[in-house]
Each structure stands twice: as structure tokens, then as C-alpha cells.
Design a protein around this motif. Structure first.
Motif, PDB file in Angstrom:
ATOM      1  N   ARG A   1       0.835  -1.202   0.000  1.00 21.82           N
ATOM      2  CA  ARG A   1       0.000   0.000   0.000  1.00 21.82           C
ATOM      3  C   ARG A   1       0.865   1.245   0.000  1.00 21.82           C
ATOM      4  N   TRP A   2       0.419   2.253  -0.718  1.00 18.29           N
ATOM      5  CA  TRP A   2       1.148   3.513  -0.770  1.00 18.29           C
ATOM      6  C   TRP A   2       1.204   4.164   0.605  1.00 18.29           C
TER       7      TRP A   2
ATOM      8  N   LEU B   1       2.799   9.545  -2.548  1.00 20.80           N
ATOM      9  CA  LEU B   1       1.984  10.582  -3.188  1.00 20.80           C
ATOM     10  C   LEU B   1       2.834  11.828  -3.443  1.00 20.80           C
ATOM     11  N   SER B   2       3.694  12.147  -2.481  1.00 20.22           N
ATOM     12  CA  SER B   2       4.549  13.333  -2.624  1.00 20.22           C
ATOM     13  C   SER B   2       5.608  13.141  -3.703  1.00 20.22           C
ATOM     14  N   LEU B   3       6.160  11.936  -3.784  1.00 18.57           N
ATOM     15  CA  LEU B   3       7.154  11.696  -4.839  1.00 18.57           C
ATOM     16  C   LEU B   3       6.489  11.797  -6.205  1.00 18.57           C
ATOM     17  N   PHE B   4       5.275  11.263  -6.302  1.00 20.64           N
ATOM     18  CA  PHE B   4       4.509  11.425  -7.541  1.00 20.64           C
ATOM     19  C   PHE B   4       4.427  12.902  -7.919  1.00 20.64           C
ATOM     20  N   LEU B   5       4.072  13.739  -6.955  1.00 21.60           N
ATOM     21  CA  LEU B   5       3.832  15.151  -7.249  1.00 21.60           C
ATOM     22  C   LEU B   5       5.110  15.868  -7.685  1.00 21.60           C
ATOM     23  N   VAL B   6       6.204  15.575  -7.008  1.00 23.87           N
ATOM     24  CA  VAL B   6       7.427  16.291  -7.384  1.00 23.87           C
ATOM     25  C   VAL B   6       7.927  15.811  -8.754  1.00 23.87           C
ATOM     26  N   VAL B   7       7.779  14.538  -9.047  1.00 22.11           N
ATOM     27  CA  VAL B   7       8.154  14.037 -10.381  1.00 22.11           C
ATOM     28  C   VAL B   7       7.232  14.647 -11.439  1.00 22.11           C
ATOM     29  N   ASP B   8       5.953  14.693 -11.128  1.00 19.77           N
ATOM     30  CA  ASP B   8       4.989  15.279 -12.049  1.00 19.77           C
ATOM     31  C   ASP B   8       5.329  16.745 -12.315  1.00 19.77           C
ATOM     32  N   GLY B   9       5.690  17.443 -11.255  1.00 22.22           N
ATOM     33  CA  GLY B   9       6.057  18.855 -11.386  1.00 22.22           C
ATOM     34  C   GLY B   9       7.339  19.034 -12.190  1.00 22.22           C
ATOM     35  N   LEU B  10       8.301  18.147 -12.000  1.00 25.62           N
ATOM     36  CA  LEU B  10       9.553  18.228 -12.760  1.00 25.62           C
ATOM     37  C   LEU B  10       9.310  17.923 -14.237  1.00 25.62           C
TER      38      LEU B  10
ATOM     39  N   LEU C   1       6.503   4.526 -10.457  1.00 22.24           N
ATOM     40  CA  LEU C   1       5.729   4.963  -9.286  1.00 22.24           C
ATOM     41  C   LEU C   1       4.862   6.170  -9.653  1.00 22.24           C
ATOM     42  N   HIS C   2       5.435   7.060 -10.443  1.00 22.90           N
ATOM     43  CA  HIS C   2       4.650   8.219 -10.901  1.00 22.90           C
ATOM     44  C   HIS C   2       3.400   7.762 -11.655  1.00 22.90           C
ATOM     45  N   GLU C   3       3.584   6.802 -12.530  1.00 27.16           N
ATOM     46  CA  GLU C   3       2.436   6.284 -13.297  1.00 27.16           C
ATOM     47  C   GLU C   3       1.422   5.590 -12.388  1.00 27.16           C
ATOM     48  N   ARG C   4       1.951   4.870 -11.398  1.00 28.18           N
ATOM     49  CA  ARG C   4       1.083   4.095 -10.512  1.00 28.18           C
ATOM     50  C   ARG C   4       0.189   5.013  -9.671  1.00 28.18           C
ATOM     51  N   VAL C   5       0.768   6.103  -9.172  1.00 29.82           N
ATOM     52  CA  VAL C   5      -0.043   7.043  -8.383  1.00 29.82           C
ATOM     53  C   VAL C   5      -1.043   7.759  -9.296  1.00 29.82           C
ATOM     54  N   ALA C   6      -0.588   8.112 -10.505  1.00 26.97           N
ATOM     55  CA  ALA C   6      -1.500   8.789 -11.439  1.00 26.97           C
ATOM     56  C   ALA C   6      -2.731   7.933 -11.732  1.00 26.97           C
TER      57      ALA C   6
ATOM     58  N   LEU D   1      -4.082   5.680  -9.515  1.00 25.85           N
ATOM     59  CA  LEU D   1      -4.761   5.210  -8.302  1.00 25.85           C
ATOM     60  C   LEU D   1      -6.262   5.498  -8.376  1.00 25.85           C
ATOM     61  N   ALA D   2      -7.047   4.460  -8.145  1.00 21.16           N
ATOM     62  CA  ALA D   2      -8.504   4.622  -8.215  1.00 21.16           C
ATOM     63  C   ALA D   2      -8.977   5.719  -7.269  1.00 21.16           C
ATOM     64  N   GLU D   3      -8.370   5.776  -6.075  1.00 21.03           N
ATOM     65  CA  GLU D   3      -8.846   6.728  -5.062  1.00 21.03           C
ATOM     66  C   GLU D   3      -8.518   8.179  -5.387  1.00 21.03           C
ATOM     67  N   LEU D   4      -7.753   8.428  -6.466  1.00 21.55           N
ATOM     68  CA  LEU D   4      -7.427   9.818  -6.817  1.00 21.55           C
ATOM     69  C   LEU D   4      -8.123  10.301  -8.094  1.00 21.55           C
ATOM     70  N   GLN D   5      -8.830   9.392  -8.789  1.00 18.18           N
ATOM     71  CA  GLN D   5      -9.377   9.777 -10.095  1.00 18.18           C
ATOM     72  C   GLN D   5     -10.424  10.883  -9.994  1.00 18.18           C
ATOM     73  N   ASP D   6     -11.282  10.813  -8.978  1.00 22.63           N
ATOM     74  CA  ASP D   6     -12.277  11.881  -8.823  1.00 22.63           C
ATOM     75  C   ASP D   6     -11.595  13.221  -8.606  1.00 22.63           C
ATOM     76  N   TYR D   7     -10.565  13.197  -7.789  1.00 24.25           N
ATOM     77  CA  TYR D   7      -9.842  14.442  -7.515  1.00 24.25           C
ATOM     78  C   TYR D   7      -9.182  14.990  -8.774  1.00 24.25           C
ATOM     79  N   PHE D   8      -8.491  14.113  -9.490  1.00 24.18           N
ATOM     80  CA  PHE D   8      -7.791  14.568 -10.692  1.00 24.18           C
ATOM     81  C   PHE D   8      -8.762  15.167 -11.722  1.00 24.18           C
ATOM     82  N   ALA D   9      -9.983  14.649 -11.746  1.00 21.87           N
ATOM     83  CA  ALA D   9     -10.963  15.143 -12.723  1.00 21.87           C
ATOM     84  C   ALA D   9     -11.696  16.388 -12.223  1.00 21.87           C
ATOM     85  N   SER D  10     -11.476  16.748 -10.965  1.00 21.13           N
ATOM     86  CA  SER D  10     -12.236  17.855 -10.370  1.00 21.13           C
ATOM     87  C   SER D  10     -11.520  19.190 -10.568  1.00 21.13           C
TER      88      SER D  10
END
Lengths: 237, 237
Positions: free
Chosen positions: A165-166, A171-180, A201-206, A208-217
Motif C-alpha cells: 500500500r502507498w 503521493l509526494s514523490l509522484f507530485l514532485v516528479v509530475d512537477g519536474l 511509481l509516478h504512473e502508478r499514483v496517477a 490510483l482509483a482513489e485519486l481519479q475523482d480528484y484529478f478530474a475535479s
């Protein structure tokens, strides 16, 4: 309990590291600076309000009568309270350690475009930024991402702290990689090949089922003039 | 248990924040980089050694089979294990939050003399350092020390987290103020008047009975070419 979360409106900023944890864990929170009528002044006034334990700067989280400032500290609290990190002694400090290393990378990423003063315009420190960016691209990005690649190579699972489990650090590493990837697309195109597990890991967090609503919001804001900015003159392979 | 403490020899550096806590609490530790025959290479080799949870950089502390990296994380661990911070939920996160704010100030203090690249000589980034130092003196030092003054004004005792006993954050605030007095004596001469409680805390830690042996020993190194450097061209009232 619904948390009151305070951060500047308009950019994801450091607040996004907290927001991702709140959203991925389905924790109730109110984004106070985005309520109707709220402005930057609302945040400043709240910061100045009478508190025994005042925050130095946003983001901060009001949890009942406890005010938690500093991104890594907020995440440590949420991690322990909501099970977003291993609950062993070793695992708890390990995830905190990883988060602090991510925080160092975030601070350096910001300072690339503001090497002289956070309070002055980028245009007034562009020459210095160009110099700092060269060092950041050549030395610092590979050093940090190489470190996280090493951590993932030593992990017993697909996540930084092991297991299936993450943790909030993932989640933070995802964000900093995404930002870079947003800010330094040319440099990341060559670095990515050297850190496949970090990129996975970046792809895996992107995904994540539990983040899809947020990403689309519309709660998720574009990077804009925040920490992660794309200035073509600061990027190179 | 005797801790193994790892930091570069030759400067107090970030290691000093950990060292002060170890010394003030009378905790047994071995300074591995200062043992006979040890060199910087010894540290690098240890950093590269096989560990499930490798540190990103010194300082780090080997506590049995747990390796703790990141200054604030090491102090969080020592604080909990050895009672160097309040043991309430609110007090624990509060001291961690204060420590992270001190860490931000420490990082900015370093970057004043290295605004372009930590790995390049000061002399090769002096012009940029002069610019950054002006902003640091005028905006950042007053902002940080003003914040800690506010915290002390709201405390129910002479220490940051209240009560009658110091926490590890008090030791760290002492060190950063002491370093600023060394690096920016002219600026501090004018800022000090605006933060009397911060300056009193600095004096109080300097006089702590439990630190006198350490201060008189050769374990305490001069600031040298570390984080806190006195370059007259970077200082002004």
C-alpha cells in the motif's frame, strides 16, 4: 472531524502535498481559502489570529484545537492518525525521512526560478536562474531521483516504504516528479531512462482509483506560477 | 546503546543540531567521521553501504538496526526516545513544526553564500550572493526571528514549547541564532533589539550547565567554511 485546511488559493503549491493525502485517503476537509468570499487577506488574517502555536506559513491544518504547520509535519500527523504510513517505529521515521528529502527537492526546485529572493519577480533574477538551473539539471535532479530509485530498488514492494500500500511519501514523490516533468520536460526526457522505478511509481499514483475523482475535479489546479514552472530557457537535455 | 553518529568532519554543519541534543542530554554516541583514520571517504563508503533504508546525506544516526537520516527526523526520534520534547500529541508535533521552520532558516542561511550551486566555490557566485544577502538581511532574518519572538511571547515558560525544560528545538534555535551572530554581526546588532526573547533564549542555552563541558571541549568546532560564514561583503546593518 472535518479538518480546516489553509493554503493560498490559485496554485497547487506546497498545499498540494497535503491535499493529495487528504484526497487519496478520503478524509473530510474544508479548503478555507477557496470558500466564497475568501481572499489571500483571509489567509493572512487567520495566520495572525491569536493561537498558542501559530504557523510560520501556509500550508497548515486546523485539527480540532491543534494547529499543524509545515508540510512534512502535517503529513506525519495525518499518516499516524489515518494509517497513511507504516505504524512500526522504523517505518514511521523512514517515511518521515523520505518526506523531508522530498521537501528538500521541492525547495530546490522553487529556488531554481527564484535564486535571489522569493519576493521578487522571476524576470528580475532570470540571469541567476539560468545559472542555477544548469546545476540543478546536471547535478541535483539526477542525485535526488537516483536516490529514490535506489530506495525503490531496495524496497520489498512497489512503494517507497515497502509493502503493498502507498504511503503519503509515495503521493509526494509522484507530485514532485509530475512537477519536474512539467517544468523540465527536456531534462526529464533523458533522466527518466535512469530511474525507471521512480517513473513507474509516478504512473502508478496517477492511476490510483482513489485519486481519479480528484484529478478530474476543479480542486486540482494547474501548476501556474507556483513551485513548478516551465521556463524554456531553464530547461535543456 | 551507543549511537553511531555520522557527519562530515571539519565543520559543525547540520550535524551540530543533532550533536547539541546528544550532548545536552548526556546520550552516548560515537562520532564516526572523527575516529582515528576516518576521512570523508569513510563517510561516503558508509553512505553507499547496503542498507534497506539508506540516508540521502549526512547527518545520520545509526540506532541499532535503524538508520535515521534528515536532521529534524533524527531529533524527532531522540526527542521521543529520550524525553527531549513534550510527550503530548500537541507538544510533539509542535516541536517538530518549530524544528522544520528552523531547518528552513538554516537552508536559507546556507544558500545566501551559495545561491547558484552548493558544489561551486563561493568566489564564483559572490555577485549573486551579494544580491541574495540583501534580501536575506532585510526580509528573511526579521521574518524568521520575529516569528520565534512571537512564539516565545505566547509560551507559558522561557522555552519555545513552554514549561520549565528546554526541548531540542530550543537547542537548535540557539545554534541558528549563534550562527547568525557569527555570520551577520552587523545585521544582528540591529535585529536583536526587536527580538529580546529570542536573544535571551540564546543566552540561556549558552549558559546551560549540561552543555558547558561540550562547549569547552574540542568536540565543538568553529563555524569555519560551513553553513554559517562571515563574509563582510554580505553583512550590513
Amino acid at each position: 472531524m472535518t479538518y480546516d485546511f489553509w493554503y493560498w488559493d490559485g496554485i497547487p503549491g506546497r498545499g498540494e502535498f497535503v491535499r493529495l493525502a487528504l484526497e487519496a485517503a478520503g478524509i473530510d476537509y474544508r479548503e478555507r481559502a477557496r470558500e466564497p468570499g475568501a481572499t489571500a487577506k483571509t489567509v493572512v488574517q487567520d495566520m495572525k489570529s491569536d493561537r498558542a502555536q501559530p504557523p510560520f506559513a501556509p500550508p497548515y491544518l486546523q485539527a480540532g484545537n491543534i494547529t499543524l504547520g509545515q508540510t512534512a509535519n502535517i503529513l506525519l500527523y495525518l499518516g499516524e492518525k489515518h494509517g497513511l504510513a507504516p505504524d512500526t517505529v522504523a517505518g514511521r521515521y523512514w517515511v518521515n525521512q523520505l518526506q523531508l528529502t522530498i521537501a528538500d527537492l521541492v525547495a530546490e526546485t522553487h529556488d531554481v526560478h527564484h535564486p535571489i529572493a522569493a519576493s521578487e519577480y522571476y524576470e528580475d533574477q532570470r540571469d541567476e536562474a539560468v545559472r542555477r538551473a544548469a546545476n540543478f539539471r546536471e547535478e541535483r535532479i539526477p542525485k535526488f531521483l537516483g536516490y529514490f530509485e535506489r530506495v525503490l530498488n531496495g524496497s520489498d514492494g512497489p512503494w517507497l516504504a515497502g509493502g503493498q500500500r502507498w504511503s503519503y511519501a509515495d503521493l509526494s514523490l509522484f507530485l514532485v516528479v509530475d512537477g519536474l516533468l512539467h517544468a523540465f520536460p527536456r531534462r526529464m526526457s533523458t533522466v527518466a531512462a535512469r530511474c525507471p522505478k521512480v517513473m513507474a511509481l509516478h504512473e502508478r499514483v496517477a492511476a490510483l482509483a482513489e485519486l481519479q475523482d480528484y484529478f478530474a475535479s476543479d480542486r486540482r489546479l494547474p501548476y501556474g506560477d507556483g513551485i513548478f514552472r516551465h521556463y524554456p530557457e531553464l530547461d535543456a537535455e
